[in-house]
Design a protein around this motif. Structure first.
Motif, short mmCIF file in Angstrom:
data_model
loop_
_atom_site.label_atom_id
_atom_site.label_comp_id
_atom_site.label_asym_id
_atom_site.label_seq_id
_atom_site.Cartn_x
_atom_site.Cartn_y
_atom_site.Cartn_z
N THR A 20 0.85 -1.18 0.00
CA THR A 20 0.00 0.00 0.00
C THR A 20 0.89 1.23 0.00
O THR A 20 1.80 1.33 0.83
CB THR A 20 -0.91 0.07 1.24
N ILE A 21 0.63 2.13 -0.92
CA ILE A 21 1.27 3.44 -0.91
C ILE A 21 0.15 4.47 -0.82
O ILE A 21 -0.70 4.55 -1.70
CB ILE A 21 2.12 3.70 -2.17
N ASN A 22 0.17 5.24 0.25
CA ASN A 22 -0.91 6.20 0.49
C ASN A 22 -0.73 7.47 -0.33
O ASN A 22 0.39 7.97 -0.51
CB ASN A 22 -0.98 6.56 1.96
N CYS A 23 -1.84 8.01 -0.80
CA CYS A 23 -1.86 9.26 -1.54
C CYS A 23 -3.12 10.01 -1.18
O CYS A 23 -4.22 9.46 -1.27
CB CYS A 23 -1.81 9.00 -3.04
N THR A 24 -2.98 11.26 -0.78
CA THR A 24 -4.13 12.13 -0.57
C THR A 24 -3.92 13.40 -1.37
O THR A 24 -2.79 13.76 -1.71
CB THR A 24 -4.32 12.49 0.92
N TYR A 25 -5.03 14.08 -1.65
CA TYR A 25 -4.91 15.24 -2.53
C TYR A 25 -5.78 16.39 -2.04
O TYR A 25 -6.73 16.19 -1.30
CB TYR A 25 -5.29 14.86 -3.96
N TYR A 30 -12.86 19.15 -9.91
CA TYR A 30 -12.96 17.69 -9.88
C TYR A 30 -11.78 17.09 -10.64
O TYR A 30 -11.77 17.05 -11.86
CB TYR A 30 -14.29 17.26 -10.51
N PRO A 31 -10.78 16.62 -9.89
CA PRO A 31 -9.56 16.16 -10.56
C PRO A 31 -9.68 14.76 -11.14
O PRO A 31 -10.51 13.96 -10.71
CB PRO A 31 -8.53 16.17 -9.43
N SER A 32 -8.85 14.50 -12.13
CA SER A 32 -8.52 13.13 -12.51
C SER A 32 -7.26 12.76 -11.73
O SER A 32 -6.40 13.61 -11.47
CB SER A 32 -8.24 13.04 -14.01
N LEU A 33 -7.17 11.49 -11.35
CA LEU A 33 -6.06 11.03 -10.50
C LEU A 33 -5.26 9.96 -11.23
O LEU A 33 -5.83 9.13 -11.95
CB LEU A 33 -6.60 10.49 -9.18
N PHE A 34 -3.97 9.99 -11.01
CA PHE A 34 -3.05 9.11 -11.74
C PHE A 34 -2.00 8.53 -10.80
O PHE A 34 -1.61 9.15 -9.81
CB PHE A 34 -2.29 9.90 -12.83
N TRP A 35 -1.54 7.34 -11.14
CA TRP A 35 -0.30 6.80 -10.61
C TRP A 35 0.63 6.59 -11.78
O TRP A 35 0.28 5.90 -12.74
CB TRP A 35 -0.52 5.49 -9.87
N LEU A 48 -1.81 3.64 -13.82
CA LEU A 48 -3.26 3.56 -13.84
C LEU A 48 -3.84 4.94 -13.56
O LEU A 48 -3.13 5.85 -13.12
CB LEU A 48 -3.77 2.54 -12.81
N LYS A 49 -5.14 5.07 -13.83
CA LYS A 49 -5.79 6.36 -13.58
C LYS A 49 -7.26 6.14 -13.25
O LYS A 49 -7.83 5.08 -13.51
CB LYS A 49 -5.67 7.27 -14.79
N ALA A 50 -7.86 7.18 -12.66
CA ALA A 50 -9.30 7.20 -12.40
C ALA A 50 -9.78 8.63 -12.60
O ALA A 50 -9.11 9.58 -12.18
CB ALA A 50 -9.61 6.72 -10.99
N THR A 51 -10.92 8.77 -13.24
CA THR A 51 -11.34 10.11 -13.64
C THR A 51 -12.55 10.63 -12.88
O THR A 51 -12.91 11.80 -13.03
CB THR A 51 -11.63 10.16 -15.14
N LYS A 52 -13.19 9.81 -12.06
CA LYS A 52 -14.30 10.31 -11.26
C LYS A 52 -14.43 9.49 -9.99
O LYS A 52 -13.88 8.39 -9.88
CB LYS A 52 -15.60 10.29 -12.04
N ALA A 53 -15.18 10.05 -9.05
CA ALA A 53 -15.31 9.43 -7.73
C ALA A 53 -15.81 7.99 -7.84
O ALA A 53 -16.67 7.68 -8.66
CB ALA A 53 -16.25 10.26 -6.87
N ASP A 54 -15.21 7.13 -7.03
CA ASP A 54 -15.52 5.71 -6.91
C ASP A 54 -14.98 4.87 -8.07
O ASP A 54 -15.13 3.64 -8.05
CB ASP A 54 -17.03 5.47 -6.75
N ASP A 55 -14.36 5.49 -9.06
CA ASP A 55 -13.71 4.72 -10.12
C ASP A 55 -12.54 3.96 -9.53
O ASP A 55 -11.82 4.46 -8.66
CB ASP A 55 -13.18 5.64 -11.22
N LEU A 92 -2.34 14.52 -10.00
CA LEU A 92 -3.70 14.92 -10.35
C LEU A 92 -3.68 15.96 -11.45
O LEU A 92 -2.70 16.66 -11.66
CB LEU A 92 -4.45 15.44 -9.12
N SER A 93 -4.81 16.04 -12.14
CA SER A 93 -5.03 17.04 -13.17
C SER A 93 -6.47 17.50 -13.05
O SER A 93 -7.37 16.66 -12.90
CB SER A 93 -4.78 16.43 -14.55
N VAL A 94 -6.68 18.81 -13.08
CA VAL A 94 -8.04 19.31 -12.89
C VAL A 94 -8.64 19.79 -14.20
O VAL A 94 -7.92 20.25 -15.10
CB VAL A 94 -8.08 20.45 -11.86
N THR A 95 -9.93 19.70 -14.29
CA THR A 95 -10.66 20.20 -15.45
C THR A 95 -10.42 21.69 -15.60
O THR A 95 -10.47 22.45 -14.62
CB THR A 95 -12.17 19.95 -15.27
N GLY A 96 -10.11 22.11 -16.83
CA GLY A 96 -9.84 23.52 -17.08
C GLY A 96 -8.43 23.93 -16.71
O GLY A 96 -8.07 25.10 -16.82
N GLY A 97 -7.63 23.00 -16.29
CA GLY A 97 -6.26 23.30 -15.88
C GLY A 97 -5.24 23.07 -16.98
O GLY A 97 -4.03 23.06 -16.71
#
Lengths: 113, 114
Positions: A20-25, A30-35, A48-55, A92-97
């Motif tokens: 486990t490697i912890n990551c908080t942001y 509403y960001p997209s999140l990446f490793w 890997l990546k996830a683009t919305k909550a619970d993904d 992370l990357s945010v919409t409009g950023g």
């Protein structure tokens, strides 16, 4: 502003151990999140990546779930191998950023036989 | 062949010298980025470009300049190098504007300023 905090390394595990490697942001919008993973002497590559909550993003046995309520995106793997030794970056990357990435400081993983 | 290439891979230079790092890509992406990596600090954005005519400063642009010569080429210059610019430099590309778009990284240039 946007920021990513991840656990400091190095993390040293025996082969077949659970990772486990912890990551908080913190993010505006509403960001997209990446490793991303960086193997020795190489550039970063998307793990890997996830683009919305619970993904849940997954790849090569690694998984991470986008948890909006805890603003977290922890990386897990059930059984690590020596070949997983690398530096792992949460980002992370945010919409409009403009698709700019904000990175954590990286966590070095060493897997031993 | 690699999609994102960087030259040189390693460079040692002296304080006050001008140096250029080059990045080329064959992915056909419009967006290109320059980052520097320092131990314990992750990657920090220096400059980014959305197309040939659109160049923007990142978090740490002081002491650096860039040139987007073509869609495929994005160069980073240090006009007068100083020792605290010793770092690993990465170029990256991405396809579009969406925050979900992956960035593709080159292999990096290790720069040492004496």
């Amino acid at each position: 502003g946007n920021s990513v905090t991840q656990m400091e390394g190095p993390v040293t595990l025996s082969e077949e151990a659970f990772l486990t490697i912890n990551c908080t942001y913190t993010a505006t919008g509403y960001p997209s999140l990446f490793w991303y993973v960086q193997y020795p002497g190489e550039g970063l590559q998307l793990l890997l990546k996830a683009t919305k909550a619970d993904d849940k993003g997954s790849n090569k046995g690694f998984e991470a779930t986008y948890r909006k309520e805890t603003t977290s995106f922890h990386l897990e793997k059930g059984s690590v191998q020596v070949s997983d030794s690398a530096v792992y970056f949460c980002a992370l990357s945010v919409t409009g950023g403009g698709n700019k990435l904000t990175f954590g400081t990286g966590t070095q993983l060493k897997v031993e036989l | 062949d690699a999609d994102v290439t960087q030259t040189p891979r390693n460079r040692i230079t002296k304080t006050g010298k001008r140096i250029m790092l080059e990045c080329s890509q064959t992915k056909g992406h419009d967006r290109m980025y320059w980052y520097r990596q320092d131990p314990g600090l992750g990657l920090q954005l220096i400059y980014y470009s959305f197309d040939v005519k659109d160049i923007n400063k990142g978090e740490i642009s002081d002491g650096y300049s860039v040139s987007r010569q073509a869609q495929a080429k994005f160069s980073l210059s240090l006009e007068s190098a100083i020792p605290n610019q010793t770092a690993l430099y990465f170029c990256a590309t991405s396809l579009g504007a969406g925050s979900y778009n992956e960035q593709f990284f080159g292999p990096g240039t290790r720069l040492t300023v004496l």
